[in-house]
Scaffold this motif. Sequence first.
Motif, PDB file in Angstrom:
ATOM      1  N   LEU A   1      64.075  47.281  26.305  1.00 29.51           N
ATOM      2  CA  LEU A   1      64.813  48.101  26.009  1.00 29.51           C
ATOM      3  C   LEU A   1      65.192  48.737  27.310  1.00 29.51           C
ATOM      4  CD1 LEU A   1      62.717  50.344  23.108  1.00 29.51           C
ATOM      5  CD2 LEU A   1      65.010  49.431  23.138  1.00 29.51           C
ATOM      6  N   PRO A   2      66.458  49.069  27.317  1.00 25.02           N
ATOM      7  CA  PRO A   2      66.929  49.988  28.429  1.00 25.02           C
ATOM      8  C   PRO A   2      66.566  51.484  28.436  1.00 25.02           C
ATOM      9  CG  PRO A   2      68.615  49.730  26.703  1.00 25.02           C
ATOM     10  CD  PRO A   2      67.384  49.045  26.252  1.00 25.02           C
ATOM     11  N   LEU A   3      65.305  51.757  28.640  1.00 24.08           N
ATOM     12  CA  LEU A   3      64.894  53.041  28.651  1.00 24.08           C
ATOM     13  C   LEU A   3      65.519  54.150  29.686  1.00 24.08           C
ATOM     14  CD1 LEU A   3      60.855  52.321  28.453  1.00 24.08           C
ATOM     15  CD2 LEU A   3      62.653  52.737  26.570  1.00 24.08           C
ATOM     16  N   GLU A   4      65.864  53.628  30.770  1.00 23.65           N
ATOM     17  CA  GLU A   4      66.598  54.429  31.749  1.00 23.65           C
ATOM     18  C   GLU A   4      68.220  54.989  31.048  1.00 23.65           C
ATOM     19  OE1 GLU A   4      66.908  53.152  35.723  1.00 23.65           O
ATOM     20  OE2 GLU A   4      64.907  52.562  35.774  1.00 23.65           O
ATOM     21  N   ALA A   5      68.510  53.985  30.293  1.00 27.36           N
ATOM     22  CA  ALA A   5      70.086  54.282  29.990  1.00 27.36           C
ATOM     23  C   ALA A   5      69.760  55.229  28.579  1.00 27.36           C
ATOM     24  CB  ALA A   5      70.645  53.072  29.431  1.00 27.36           C
ATOM     25  N   ILE A   6      68.638  55.024  27.738  1.00 27.33           N
ATOM     26  CA  ILE A   6      68.393  55.669  26.849  1.00 27.33           C
ATOM     27  C   ILE A   6      68.101  56.993  27.101  1.00 27.33           C
ATOM     28  CG2 ILE A   6      66.975  56.320  24.901  1.00 27.33           C
ATOM     29  CD1 ILE A   6      66.642  53.258  24.447  1.00 27.33           C
ATOM     30  N   SER A   7      67.184  57.479  28.184  1.00 28.55           N
ATOM     31  CA  SER A   7      67.018  58.761  28.829  1.00 28.55           C
ATOM     32  C   SER A   7      68.188  59.333  29.397  1.00 28.55           C
ATOM     33  CB  SER A   7      65.432  58.669  29.801  1.00 28.55           C
ATOM     34  OG  SER A   7      66.122  57.995  30.901  1.00 28.55           O
ATOM     35  N   ASP A   8      68.895  58.809  30.029  1.00 24.94           N
ATOM     36  CA  ASP A   8      70.285  59.243  30.713  1.00 24.94           C
ATOM     37  C   ASP A   8      71.033  59.742  29.419  1.00 24.94           C
ATOM     38  OD1 ASP A   8      69.355  58.948  33.013  1.00 24.94           O
ATOM     39  OD2 ASP A   8      70.423  56.970  33.350  1.00 24.94           O
ATOM     40  N   ALA A   9      71.276  59.223  28.454  1.00 21.85           N
ATOM     41  CA  ALA A   9      72.055  59.373  27.397  1.00 21.85           C
ATOM     42  C   ALA A   9      71.346  60.818  26.706  1.00 21.85           C
ATOM     43  CB  ALA A   9      72.310  58.231  26.269  1.00 21.85           C
ATOM     44  N   LEU A  10      70.276  60.846  26.432  1.00 25.72           N
ATOM     45  CA  LEU A  10      69.680  61.866  25.859  1.00 25.72           C
ATOM     46  C   LEU A  10      69.645  63.188  26.669  1.00 25.72           C
ATOM     47  CD1 LEU A  10      66.415  60.280  24.226  1.00 25.72           C
ATOM     48  CD2 LEU A  10      68.324  61.525  23.003  1.00 25.72           C
ATOM     49  N   ALA A  11      69.596  62.842  27.733  1.00 25.58           N
ATOM     50  CA  ALA A  11      69.580  64.168  28.831  1.00 25.58           C
ATOM     51  C   ALA A  11      70.851  64.459  28.762  1.00 25.58           C
ATOM     52  CB  ALA A  11      69.280  63.534  30.293  1.00 25.58           C
ATOM     53  N   SER A  12      72.022  63.801  28.801  1.00 26.34           N
ATOM     54  CA  SER A  12      73.314  64.183  28.712  1.00 26.34           C
ATOM     55  C   SER A  12      73.803  64.961  27.625  1.00 26.34           C
ATOM     56  CB  SER A  12      74.306  63.222  29.031  1.00 26.34           C
ATOM     57  OG  SER A  12      74.242  62.228  27.975  1.00 26.34           O
ATOM     58  N   LEU A  13      73.050  64.599  26.219  1.00 23.70           N
ATOM     59  CA  LEU A  13      73.246  65.178  25.190  1.00 23.70           C
ATOM     60  C   LEU A  13      72.617  66.343  24.831  1.00 23.70           C
ATOM     61  CD1 LEU A  13      74.324  64.682  22.084  1.00 23.70           C
ATOM     62  CD2 LEU A  13      71.942  63.900  21.549  1.00 23.70           C
TER      63      LEU A  13
END
Length: 175
Positions: free
Chosen positions: A11-23
């Motif tokens: 899982l690309p956890l960093e990409a997911i956390s970045d997307a959630l942070a921007s959202l």
Amino acid sequence: MEWLQNLVKNLPLEAISDALASLLSLWGGLVENVPYGDLPFLVYVVSSVLVILLWLFIMSMLPRPIKGMSLALIIAVLFAPGTAAGDSGDIVPAIIGVAYNILMKDFAGALVASLPILAVFAVLLFLGAIWQMLKSVVTTHAQRAYDRDKIQAQKQYDLQARTGKIIETADSDKL
């Protein structure tokens, strides 16, 4: 269980956390100037619209009659008005009253709280039936007009073929 471990590892956890942070940052910017009392209503409306949009994607896999009925049910459940528990008189979604009464094991109260949902669902089904009847009448009328014009053009063509003369009509440009 190995597939789950591989899934977690890949899982690309960093990409997911970045997307959630921007959202979350975007959401924070949107609700920055909203009064505190209006925030729950705004969250409810936005989440209801998101549910309906997601349901529109799911509807594409359903048979045609079920599509409209399921959309009417979703809208009725999300937007039917009810009253808040207690004597405040606040208007809240009826599904909250149903869930509250079920959690309190008051099934008669849950039935009473579900009446607005059933009423809105019935009204939406009635409006859907009227819409389908009107759509059917318009489609049938348009098809009959098209067939009538086609028959007239065929008669005109047959008449010209038999007589050998070109007959000018107002609709000769359609031939």
